[in-house]
Scaffold this motif. Sequence first.
Motif, PDB file in Angstrom:
ATOM      1  N   LEU A 169       0.810  -1.220   0.000  1.00 56.16           N
ATOM      2  CA  LEU A 169       0.000   0.000   0.000  1.00 56.16           C
ATOM      3  C   LEU A 169       0.843   1.270   0.000  1.00 56.16           C
ATOM      4  CD1 LEU A 169      -3.055  -0.847   2.277  1.00 56.16           C
ATOM      5  CD2 LEU A 169      -2.729  -1.158  -0.184  1.00 56.16           C
ATOM      6  N   SER A 170       2.136   1.138   0.253  1.00 54.99           N
ATOM      7  CA  SER A 170       3.010   2.301   0.161  1.00 54.99           C
ATOM      8  C   SER A 170       3.546   2.489  -1.254  1.00 54.99           C
ATOM      9  CB  SER A 170       4.186   2.163   1.140  1.00 54.99           C
ATOM     10  OG  SER A 170       5.044   1.107   0.716  1.00 54.99           O
ATOM     11  N   CYS A 171       3.203   1.563  -2.142  1.00 51.91           N
ATOM     12  CA  CYS A 171       3.733   1.594  -3.513  1.00 51.91           C
ATOM     13  C   CYS A 171       2.692   2.020  -4.539  1.00 51.91           C
ATOM     14  CB  CYS A 171       4.267   0.205  -3.898  1.00 51.91           C
ATOM     15  SG  CYS A 171       5.531  -0.420  -2.790  1.00 51.91           S
TER      16      CYS A 171
ATOM     17  N   PRO B 255      -0.446   6.904   3.260  1.00 54.15           N
ATOM     18  CA  PRO B 255       0.655   5.968   3.498  1.00 54.15           C
ATOM     19  C   PRO B 255       0.413   5.157   4.770  1.00 54.15           C
ATOM     20  CG  PRO B 255       1.492   8.142   2.951  1.00 54.15           C
ATOM     21  CD  PRO B 255       0.018   8.291   3.183  1.00 54.15           C
ATOM     22  N   PRO B 256       0.767   3.877   4.784  1.00 55.81           N
ATOM     23  CA  PRO B 256       0.530   3.046   5.974  1.00 55.81           C
ATOM     24  C   PRO B 256       1.131   3.621   7.246  1.00 55.81           C
ATOM     25  CG  PRO B 256       1.117   1.678   4.093  1.00 55.81           C
ATOM     26  CD  PRO B 256       1.319   3.099   3.656  1.00 55.81           C
ATOM     27  N   GLU B 257       2.325   4.205   7.159  1.00 50.21           N
ATOM     28  CA  GLU B 257       2.963   4.743   8.361  1.00 50.21           C
ATOM     29  C   GLU B 257       2.167   5.911   8.940  1.00 50.21           C
ATOM     30  OE1 GLU B 257       4.407   4.283   5.446  1.00 50.21           O
ATOM     31  OE2 GLU B 257       5.728   2.569   5.851  1.00 50.21           O
ATOM     32  N   PHE B 258       1.574   6.713   8.057  1.00 51.23           N
ATOM     33  CA  PHE B 258       0.798   7.846   8.543  1.00 51.23           C
ATOM     34  C   PHE B 258      -0.525   7.374   9.143  1.00 51.23           C
ATOM     35  CE2 PHE B 258      -1.779  11.739   8.129  1.00 51.23           C
ATOM     36  CZ  PHE B 258      -0.939  12.620   8.776  1.00 51.23           C
TER      37      PHE B 258
ATOM     38  N   PRO C 127     -15.543   6.128   6.214  1.00 54.24           N
ATOM     39  CA  PRO C 127     -16.614   6.501   5.279  1.00 54.24           C
ATOM     40  C   PRO C 127     -16.119   6.917   3.902  1.00 54.24           C
ATOM     41  CG  PRO C 127     -16.139   8.344   6.706  1.00 54.24           C
ATOM     42  CD  PRO C 127     -15.235   7.222   7.155  1.00 54.24           C
ATOM     43  N   CYS C 128     -14.817   6.852   3.684  1.00 57.43           N
ATOM     44  CA  CYS C 128     -14.252   7.312   2.410  1.00 57.43           C
ATOM     45  C   CYS C 128     -13.022   6.472   2.083  1.00 57.43           C
ATOM     46  CB  CYS C 128     -13.898   8.798   2.486  1.00 57.43           C
ATOM     47  SG  CYS C 128     -13.164   9.314   4.055  1.00 57.43           S
ATOM     48  N   THR C 129     -13.174   5.161   2.166  1.00 60.86           N
ATOM     49  CA  THR C 129     -12.020   4.292   2.016  1.00 60.86           C
ATOM     50  C   THR C 129     -11.545   4.251   0.568  1.00 60.86           C
ATOM     51  OG1 THR C 129     -11.124   2.125   2.594  1.00 60.86           O
ATOM     52  CG2 THR C 129     -13.356   2.160   1.680  1.00 60.86           C
ATOM     53  N   LYS C 130     -10.232   4.223   0.423  1.00 58.01           N
ATOM     54  CA  LYS C 130      -9.614   4.140  -0.907  1.00 58.01           C
ATOM     55  C   LYS C 130      -8.766   2.868  -0.995  1.00 58.01           C
ATOM     56  CE  LYS C 130      -8.065   8.414  -0.369  1.00 58.01           C
ATOM     57  NZ  LYS C 130      -8.943   8.990   0.671  1.00 58.01           N
ATOM     58  N   SER C 131      -7.592   2.881  -0.383  1.00 59.65           N
ATOM     59  CA  SER C 131      -6.756   1.686  -0.408  1.00 59.65           C
ATOM     60  C   SER C 131      -7.153   0.681   0.664  1.00 59.65           C
ATOM     61  CB  SER C 131      -5.286   2.074  -0.218  1.00 59.65           C
ATOM     62  OG  SER C 131      -5.068   2.560   1.105  1.00 59.65           O
ATOM     63  N   GLY C 132      -7.949   1.115   1.637  1.00 59.25           N
ATOM     64  CA  GLY C 132      -8.313   0.242   2.752  1.00 59.25           C
ATOM     65  C   GLY C 132      -7.266   0.204   3.847  1.00 59.25           C
ATOM     66  N   VAL C 133      -6.329   1.167   3.824  1.00 59.25           N
ATOM     67  CA  VAL C 133      -5.212   1.113   4.758  1.00 59.25           C
ATOM     68  C   VAL C 133      -5.661   1.257   6.208  1.00 59.25           C
ATOM     69  CG1 VAL C 133      -4.692   3.592   4.545  1.00 59.25           C
ATOM     70  CG2 VAL C 133      -2.893   1.983   5.219  1.00 59.25           C
TER      71      VAL C 133
END
Length: 527
Positions: A19-21, A33-36, A68-74
Amino acid sequence: MTIPTQAKFTLRGRNPDVLSCIANLSNDEVFTPPEFAARMLDTLAQAWAEDHGGANLWADPTVRFLDPCTKSGVFLREITRRLVEGLAEQMPDLQKRVDHILTRQVFGIGITRLTALLARRSVYCSKYANGPHSIAKSFTTEAGNIWFERVEHTWEGTKCRYCDAPRTFFDRDEALENYAYAFIHTDDIKTRISEIFGGDMRFDVIIGNPPYQMASDGGTRDIPIYQHFVEQAKKLDPKYLVMVIPSRWMASGLGLSEFRQTMLADRRIRELVDFPVATEVFPGVEVKGGVCYFLWNAAREGDCNVTTVRGEEVIGPVQRDLSEFDVFVRDSRALPILRKVIERGESSINTILARDKEFGWTSNFKGFNDKERPGDVPLYYIRSGKRNVGYIGRDEVTKSAHLIDTWKLLVPQAGSDGGQRIPDSVLGKPLIAPSPSVCTQSFLFFSVASEREAQSVQSYYTTRFFRFLVSLRKITQHATHATYQWVPIQTWDRTWTDEMLYEKYGITPEEQAFIESMIRPMDGGNG
């Protein structure tokens, strides 16, 4: 069937995290970003522990989460990973634990069909929640708890009543994405959520990174929409709300005045973490004015812990009353200086500052002559980044004609990029325009009676002190009339210097050093 290991939930330990790529969809719909996402969840978990006697949020099987606004699902993936670990002691059987979390605790609404599929893949390890490869074994639908269905805009004339999207741009064929987000296209969000997920759905935590804006007028203007997601989320009465949004709401933004005042007055915002340089959060993405995330706690009111992060420098947390001013001063270190200036009760310099389009002409106005004719007055304008002078008949000036015969200090509306680089120039170089003169929207101007006064205003404008006070209200490239509100007016009978102003306003050596670390010098040359 029993899952033999928890490998599927340790993606963050691998290098790289998929997911960071992923490239961002656009500057409007930015993947987190996953870390954020993890940082935001850490802030949430800390607040939960403080409110629940040190309890571990991730060990509670009753807490319900919504993106309520998921994109990558992170966010949903990271929440699921933490719950799988936190509930291990209460629910030793991994498969039962996973099923419980995914069917009863973790919910999402996709912003597009594509992102809904991506989120399901991230969370269920399958684009079908009930598919053979899904780690959840109790779903009977393909969507599971990550919902998406196409929603249509509600057109009222030329715009959508919910998001102001222009009909000419977004009234599209069903084969094309129309960006009508389900979460904000409703008058009754509680009923809509019940229709989507069934039953009386109550969420303890709402977290996400909403779409930021809608293109308008063929892309020449952008309409903010992230505020609608914040407002709708509050209507669902969650215990906690955590969102990352552009920071422009703090001091500017088209149609954001009411939202800004609501946010600043909301004592339930307990944490605010501000990043003036958005690329430090979203690499490769320009979000003018930076981004921030906040934690809203329904059960607690009080001053807000404000943290500003710029590179390796972290300022705060500092407890602040967000409603102290009509806009939010991002850097807490500026507050003692600003208070000293305001306490004197002097009038603002914007009392002699023209309004936007003071003479009625936009920046692309072309109705002037290149050569002077008898009776013409000089017209100052900027074209393709260059300053120029044309000529126009005095009788063609139909707005603010009383200002023609004044001396002017012209100042470009477009200045620096809102503090992306420190030290900052803040404003563009000024230009003295003799009487008579006019200008297009490219310039604002200070109007005075004589050349000597214009030179005095120019000396003041070029001080670090002046531009520092402007910077506290200037969050993007453009400096509007309101941006100058905190700059006090002076007498125009001398050449002003920073040393004179520091003495007048009692600015300490430490405060002087701070101002000079933030604002670069500007010479007083004309032009």
